[in-house]
Each structure stands twice: as C-alpha cells, then as structure tokens.
Write a protein that holds these residues in place. Structure first.
Motif, PDB file in Angstrom:
ATOM      1  N   PHE A  40       0.729  -1.287  -0.115  1.00 26.31           N
ATOM      2  CA  PHE A  40       0.161   0.002   0.040  1.00 26.31           C
ATOM      3  C   PHE A  40       0.891   1.238  -0.159  1.00 26.31           C
ATOM      4  O   PHE A  40       0.438   2.282  -0.597  1.00 26.31           O
ATOM      5  CB  PHE A  40      -0.795   0.139   1.223  1.00 26.31           C
ATOM      6  CG  PHE A  40      -1.847   0.893   1.030  1.00 26.31           C
ATOM      7  CD1 PHE A  40      -2.858   1.123   0.332  1.00 26.31           C
ATOM      8  CD2 PHE A  40      -1.727   2.196   2.194  1.00 26.31           C
ATOM      9  CE1 PHE A  40      -4.072   2.206   0.338  1.00 26.31           C
ATOM     10  CE2 PHE A  40      -2.664   3.358   1.986  1.00 26.31           C
ATOM     11  CZ  PHE A  40      -3.730   3.110   0.911  1.00 26.31           C
ATOM     12  N   VAL A  41       1.965   1.012   0.558  1.00 30.96           N
ATOM     13  CA  VAL A  41       2.760   2.525   0.598  1.00 30.96           C
ATOM     14  C   VAL A  41       3.951   2.415  -0.484  1.00 30.96           C
ATOM     15  O   VAL A  41       4.820   3.081  -0.083  1.00 30.96           O
ATOM     16  CB  VAL A  41       3.464   2.620   2.059  1.00 30.96           C
ATOM     17  CG1 VAL A  41       2.385   2.778   3.108  1.00 30.96           C
ATOM     18  CG2 VAL A  41       4.507   1.430   2.623  1.00 30.96           C
ATOM     19  N   GLY A  42       3.860   1.424  -1.340  1.00 34.61           N
ATOM     20  CA  GLY A  42       4.839   1.200  -2.663  1.00 34.61           C
ATOM     21  C   GLY A  42       6.247   0.621  -2.129  1.00 34.61           C
ATOM     22  O   GLY A  42       7.041   0.623  -2.848  1.00 34.61           O
TER      23      GLY A  42
ATOM     24  N   ILE B 102      12.591   4.369  -0.470  1.00 38.28           N
ATOM     25  CA  ILE B 102      11.530   5.452  -0.528  1.00 38.28           C
ATOM     26  C   ILE B 102      12.134   6.642  -0.259  1.00 38.28           C
ATOM     27  O   ILE B 102      13.122   6.762   0.646  1.00 38.28           O
ATOM     28  CB  ILE B 102      10.160   5.344   0.799  1.00 38.28           C
ATOM     29  CG1 ILE B 102       9.519   4.296   0.540  1.00 38.28           C
ATOM     30  CG2 ILE B 102       9.623   6.799   0.760  1.00 38.28           C
ATOM     31  CD1 ILE B 102       8.506   4.176  -0.174  1.00 38.28           C
TER      32      ILE B 102
ATOM     33  N   VAL C  65      -6.114   3.646  -4.538  1.00 40.30           N
ATOM     34  CA  VAL C  65      -4.663   3.734  -4.318  1.00 40.30           C
ATOM     35  C   VAL C  65      -4.182   2.430  -4.766  1.00 40.30           C
ATOM     36  O   VAL C  65      -3.122   2.234  -5.552  1.00 40.30           O
ATOM     37  CB  VAL C  65      -4.292   4.089  -2.822  1.00 40.30           C
ATOM     38  CG1 VAL C  65      -2.698   4.085  -2.921  1.00 40.30           C
ATOM     39  CG2 VAL C  65      -4.770   5.394  -2.532  1.00 40.30           C
TER      40      VAL C  65
ATOM     41  N   LEU D 181       2.722  -0.868  -8.248  1.00 41.67           N
ATOM     42  CA  LEU D 181       3.393  -0.522  -7.140  1.00 41.67           C
ATOM     43  C   LEU D 181       4.360   0.653  -7.313  1.00 41.67           C
ATOM     44  O   LEU D 181       4.467   1.519  -6.330  1.00 41.67           O
ATOM     45  CB  LEU D 181       4.426  -1.866  -6.972  1.00 41.67           C
ATOM     46  CG  LEU D 181       5.335  -1.691  -5.637  1.00 41.67           C
ATOM     47  CD1 LEU D 181       4.238  -2.201  -4.379  1.00 41.67           C
ATOM     48  CD2 LEU D 181       6.230  -2.799  -5.690  1.00 41.67           C
TER      49      LEU D 181
ATOM     50  N   ARG E 186       2.407   3.626  -6.832  1.00 41.23           N
ATOM     51  CA  ARG E 186       1.793   3.962  -5.667  1.00 41.23           C
ATOM     52  C   ARG E 186       2.974   4.484  -4.907  1.00 41.23           C
ATOM     53  O   ARG E 186       3.011   5.765  -4.033  1.00 41.23           O
ATOM     54  CB  ARG E 186       1.611   2.781  -4.809  1.00 41.23           C
ATOM     55  CG  ARG E 186       0.031   2.605  -4.742  1.00 41.23           C
ATOM     56  CD  ARG E 186      -0.218   1.505  -3.788  1.00 41.23           C
ATOM     57  NE  ARG E 186       0.567   0.218  -3.889  1.00 41.23           N
ATOM     58  CZ  ARG E 186       0.133  -0.731  -4.804  1.00 41.23           C
ATOM     59  NH1 ARG E 186      -1.135  -0.591  -5.255  1.00 41.23           N
ATOM     60  NH2 ARG E 186       0.704  -1.931  -5.004  1.00 41.23           N
ATOM     61  N   ARG E 187       4.116   4.143  -4.901  1.00 42.02           N
ATOM     62  CA  ARG E 187       5.584   4.666  -4.416  1.00 42.02           C
ATOM     63  C   ARG E 187       5.634   6.217  -4.916  1.00 42.02           C
ATOM     64  O   ARG E 187       5.725   7.190  -3.812  1.00 42.02           O
ATOM     65  CB  ARG E 187       6.793   4.097  -4.747  1.00 42.02           C
ATOM     66  CG  ARG E 187       7.863   4.362  -3.909  1.00 42.02           C
ATOM     67  CD  ARG E 187       9.368   3.682  -4.265  1.00 42.02           C
ATOM     68  NE  ARG E 187       9.666   3.938  -5.636  1.00 42.02           N
ATOM     69  CZ  ARG E 187       9.913   3.101  -6.413  1.00 42.02           C
ATOM     70  NH1 ARG E 187       9.900   1.716  -6.174  1.00 42.02           N
ATOM     71  NH2 ARG E 187      10.244   3.342  -7.769  1.00 42.02           N
TER      72      ARG E 187
ATOM     73  N   TRP F 117       2.974   8.546  -2.978  1.00 44.90           N
ATOM     74  CA  TRP F 117       3.167   8.846  -1.580  1.00 44.90           C
ATOM     75  C   TRP F 117       4.120   9.648  -1.538  1.00 44.90           C
ATOM     76  O   TRP F 117       4.217  10.574  -0.821  1.00 44.90           O
ATOM     77  CB  TRP F 117       3.151   7.434  -0.964  1.00 44.90           C
ATOM     78  CG  TRP F 117       1.854   6.819  -0.561  1.00 44.90           C
ATOM     79  CD1 TRP F 117       1.520   5.462  -0.987  1.00 44.90           C
ATOM     80  CD2 TRP F 117       0.871   7.608   0.064  1.00 44.90           C
ATOM     81  NE1 TRP F 117       0.392   5.366  -0.519  1.00 44.90           N
ATOM     82  CE2 TRP F 117      -0.251   6.317   0.194  1.00 44.90           C
ATOM     83  CE3 TRP F 117       0.310   8.635   0.765  1.00 44.90           C
ATOM     84  CZ2 TRP F 117      -1.369   6.617   0.743  1.00 44.90           C
ATOM     85  CZ3 TRP F 117      -0.784   8.759   1.317  1.00 44.90           C
ATOM     86  CH2 TRP F 117      -1.778   7.899   1.414  1.00 44.90           C
ATOM     87  N   GLU F 118       5.262   9.439  -2.342  1.00 42.25           N
ATOM     88  CA  GLU F 118       6.338  10.261  -2.168  1.00 42.25           C
ATOM     89  C   GLU F 118       6.174  11.782  -2.623  1.00 42.25           C
ATOM     90  O   GLU F 118       6.499  12.602  -1.929  1.00 42.25           O
ATOM     91  CB  GLU F 118       7.608   9.893  -3.280  1.00 42.25           C
ATOM     92  CG  GLU F 118       8.366   8.559  -2.589  1.00 42.25           C
ATOM     93  CD  GLU F 118       9.437   8.114  -3.611  1.00 42.25           C
ATOM     94  OE1 GLU F 118      10.311   7.459  -3.104  1.00 42.25           O
ATOM     95  OE2 GLU F 118       9.368   8.535  -4.811  1.00 42.25           O
TER      96      GLU F 118
ATOM     97  N   PHE G 234       8.113  10.038   5.480  1.00 40.37           N
ATOM     98  CA  PHE G 234       7.643   8.696   5.361  1.00 40.37           C
ATOM     99  C   PHE G 234       7.851   7.909   6.454  1.00 40.37           C
ATOM    100  O   PHE G 234       6.797   7.326   7.073  1.00 40.37           O
ATOM    101  CB  PHE G 234       8.256   7.877   4.239  1.00 40.37           C
ATOM    102  CG  PHE G 234       7.837   6.573   3.906  1.00 40.37           C
ATOM    103  CD1 PHE G 234       6.658   6.434   3.179  1.00 40.37           C
ATOM    104  CD2 PHE G 234       8.527   5.504   4.462  1.00 40.37           C
ATOM    105  CE1 PHE G 234       6.398   5.150   2.982  1.00 40.37           C
ATOM    106  CE2 PHE G 234       8.116   4.213   4.170  1.00 40.37           C
ATOM    107  CZ  PHE G 234       7.028   4.024   3.276  1.00 40.37           C
TER     108      PHE G 234
END
Ligand code: SF4
Ligand code: SF4
Lengths: 155, 316
Positions: free
Chosen positions: A97-99, A138, B189, B194, B197-198, B201-202, B247
């Motif tokens: 969900f957060v990549g 990230i 989302v 993938l 999504r990254r 959020w970034e 994050f």
C-alpha cells in the motif's frame, strides 16, 4: 556481481536467538553452501520484532528483509512468536500500500536443528531478491544513514 | 441545540466540567470548549461544523482532574464515540468518570468544499442547519447549501453516525450512509501499480511539514510528548527534511495505530497541507478486519488484536 560498480544486493535477516540463529549456525557447521546476500541481526525472540524494523530497512533501500524464529508453539518464551506472527502478517499486507514490494519481505520459522531447511530458506529468498534487483526504497534522494549512525541510535 | 443546553443545564451540579464546542474566530470553525460554570453553557454550539473529536482530551483531563466525585461531561459524535470505546478498551479512560452526551451526527463539513460551494466569499456571520441544508449568512445575505455536497471524506464512508457507549443520546437517530465498511479510497490507491503508488506517496508526503498536527489530533496517539518520532535514542527519524524521514514518521503513526485506529479521520482533517494520511490507517483498519474481523472501539470489552494472539491461527 559481474560489473564492478554494481551495488551488492543485501538482505537483512532478523533471527531469533533460540531457534533460527542456531539453525543458521547448524547450516554453517555442516558447511551447507549459501548465497552471500544475508547479513544477520540476532534478536532475543521474534516477539522483539517491531514492524518498523521491516519498514525502515526497506525504506532505506535494503533489498530484502528476512525474519525467522522458532516454530509456533516452540517459542523459548512460550508465546513471543504468536504475537510476532500477527504483527509480521499485518506489515506484510501493508507494505504494498505504501509502495514497498512485499516480495522483499519474508518471514518463516526455522528451528536450531534445521540446518538443511535454513539453507533452503536463504537460497530461495536470495533467488527472489536477485530476480527483483536493487530496491529503490522511499525518498531515494535522501542521503543514506551510515551503519554507524544507525547503530548509535540504539546504543 | 436547545435540548443540549437544557439537558446539561439540569445536570450541571453533578458535573465538574463539560467539554463541547463553541464558535471559534468565525462561525465556520467551532473550536473545543471547556466549560466550568453554568453561565458558560450558553456558549455551546452543535452543528455539522463541529468537527473536532473531543475524545482526544479525555486521557489528559482525567489524569489531571481532582477526584471530586463529580463526572466530566463530554459531547461526542458517532465517530468520536468509537475513539472513546478504544480508549476504554486500552485502559486510558475510566468510563465511569464520564458523562457522555451522544449526538447523532448528520455528517461534518469539509471547509474547502464549502468555500468552493459558496457563491459569496464574504466573512460568515452566522451558520445554522436544518433538514440537510446549511444556511450560511454573511453581509451578502444567506445562502443555502446541501450538506451532502460539502461532506468531509470521513463522513462519506461513515457507518456509525449514532454514538455508541453514551449515557444519553440527544436527537433522533441518523440513518448511516454505509452499512458495510467502505474502503473505496483505499481501493483507488491500490488500483495503481507498485511504482505509481510509491511515486504517489513520495509526492504527497513531500509536502509534509512534520508539524505533527495529525499526531496531536489523534485520540489514540497516547504517548504525547514521548513520541518515537522525536526520540533521539532510539532515533527512528532524523532532522533531515527529505521524504524518507517524513515517510518514516507516517509509518510510525500508522503502525502504532494498527488494530487501534477507529477511522475518525482527525489526522487527515487537521493536516494544513491536505495530505490524505488517514488512508494509511484505513488500510490498517481493513487488514485488521480481514485478519481478525476486528473493528476498533465498537466493543469496550474487546482486546485489540495486536495485544493478544490465538495459537490456533493457521496460514499466517
Ligand atoms: S489515526 Fe487518524 S483516523 Fe485513526 S484514530 Fe487517529 S486521528 Fe483518527
Ligand atoms: S498534519 Fe500534515 S503536515 Fe503536519 S505532520 Fe501530519 S501530514 Fe505532515
């Protein structure tokens, strides 16, 4: 590792002191061949596993995270791994969900006598990571914390 | 409104304090009110702009309150009451020291949506609410706006408009907008790849100021000034201002709320830069529902799933 400046892939392994650390030792004593990606952090019990260990390692660009402890019902502290498996399963489902690629995280149970099984676990997971290649993490523009800085935080 | 005042008026001698809402610097922004005298009660307001979840104050107030035998009165909407339930479950609040006034909630307003829906931009002088319509008065006159058009995201997915765990419910029950848990925003989302999504959020988190408003507004963030995000030993986040540390802060909040978050949406409401941070916790809530059929704050006697285990669980 053919090209010179290709970053070596790294797996961080969190191993419980009583079972899987022993299992890894058994595998070593028996001279079972294992891929060289794994770096082991010994923890007192998988119950010590904070899901944040997994997330922080992957966010910082560790290529894989492997957690291994005593088989359920065999915990040295009786119930540590029962708590752990709920947390580990939760974080496994949360990562995508957060990549973060959930394939880069694996948790399993290996006892101290299972040297053979340890070899299989490491070999299989290393193959997955080799297939996936380097983990972008990230916020890749953030400078890496050095191992010393990271370790001093827990001193 | 009148019932609320009259009800508390009649009870006031038995109450140490009443926590409710009063008009803030403008009628569009009611703020929390801590009323200690009978005269103050007239300041109370209750309408769809009363967004703050007042249960966030309960652990601190109960800790500091003198044992006078009098109760602390608190006004709670449906979602707020689930937060209370979760606090009771975890032993942070003694339910018997409270007098809980439950207010069936028609939904709360998203101030940005409201600003867009209004024709006038003049300062608001008065707000009232009836039959699903907000009447917004300014020097340009009174505009009527349907609440449904300007609803906050959290209210669109609300299953609990009618308070749980209350001593008294004032007002008629409200039909819930949803009867089943709804995760359509999480689904949106998850529909991304993938990598997308990254990147998503970034991008979103790059705006984060680390003001920690989201944490401070969260009723279940009970560590307060001992937060891991500000601790130096262990040092989970650094003082760097890159996305990674932002994050990690959000991962701390989300993971510490795993199996605890009641989806009240306060974290997202208070964010000054509009990051949909409640989505992290909605995903957590969904996992808790899938794995353990658990919904935080609905049963004050239940043990949160990560504070217990089941040896017979298989497959995980
Ligand atoms: S994490 Fe957000 S939605 Fe969940 S309880 Fe806290 S403020 Fe409410
Ligand atoms: S409220 Fe918004 S800006 Fe402040 S720390 Fe939370 S996400 Fe970041």
């Amino acid at each position: 590792m053919s090209e010179k400046n290709e970053r070596q892939l790294r797996i961080v392994g969190f191993l419980c002191n009583w079972c899987s650390y022993g299992g890894a030792d058994t595998a070593g004593v028996c001279r079972f061949k294992q891929p060289p990606l794994l770096r082991i952090i010994r923890i007192p019990c998988t119950g010590r596993m904070d899901p944040l260990f997994v997330v922080k390692a992957l966010a910082q660009g560790a290529d894989g995270v492997l957690v291994s402890g005593c088989h359920p019902k065999d915990c040295h502290y009786a119930v540590g791994n029962f708590y752990a498996r709920r947390r580990l399963e939760l974080v496994k489902r949360f990562l995508p969900f957060v990549g973060l690629d959930p394939r880069r995280f694996h948790y399993t149970w290996v006892s101290a006598s299972e040297g053979q099984r340890w070899q299989e676990v490491v070999t299989e997971f290393s193959a997955v990571i080799q297939e996936l290649g380097p983990n972008p993490g990230i916020g890749a523009d953030t400078p890496m914390e050095t191992a010393g800085q990271a370790a001093s935080a827990f001193a | 409104m009148d019932t609320l005042h009259a009800h508390l008026e009649a009870l006031f001698d038995d109450l140490e304090l009443v926590i409710g809402w009063e008009t803030g610097y403008e009628p569009l922004r009611p703020t929390p009110a801590f009323l200690r005298s009978r005269e103050d009660l007239s300041r109370l307001v209750w309408n769809p702009l009363c967004a703050p979840n007042l249960s966030v104050y309960l652990p601190g107030i109960l800790k500091d309150a003198k044992e006078t035998g009098k109760k602390i009165g608190v006004c709670l909407k449906g979602c707020d009451s689930r937060s209370l339930g979760a606090l009771v479950q975890e032993g942070f609040v003694e339910r018997e020291r409270l007098y809980v006034v439950g207010l069936p909630c028609p939904g709360t307003v998203d101030p940005e949506a409201l600003a867009e829906a209004r024709k006038s931009s003049a300062p608001v002088t008065h707000v009232s609410f009836r039959d699903g319509l907000l009447a917004i008065t300014s020097r340009d006159g009174t505009e009527e706006i349907e609440l449904e058009r300007v609803l906050a995201r959290r209210c669109r997915r609300c299953r609990h408009p009618n308070p749980l765990h209350a001593d008294v419910i004032l007002g008629d029950p409200v039909p819930p907008r949803r009867t089943e848990p709804s995760f359509s925003d999480v689904d949106a989302v998850e529909a991304m790849s993938l990598e997308e999504r990254r990147a998503y959020w970034e991008e979103e988190l790059s705006r984060c100021l680390r003001c920690y408003a989201c944490r401070n507004a969260c009723p279940l963030c009970v560590c307060r000034d001992r937060c891991l995000a500000e601790s130096r030993t262990p040092k989970w986040t650094t003082q760097r201002d890159g996305v990674r540390d932002k994050f990690l802060f959000h991962m701390i909040h989300a993971l510490h709320l795993a199996g605890r978050c009641t989806e009240c949406g306060e974290c997202e409401r208070v964010c000054p830069v509009g990051i949909p941070v409640a989505l992290f916790k909605e995903k957590m809530a969904r996992i808790a529902l899938e794995l353990w059929d658990y919904q935080a704050g609905t049963d004050p006697a239940a043990t949160p799933p990560l504070q217990t285990f089941d040896p017979s669980e298989t497959g995980i």
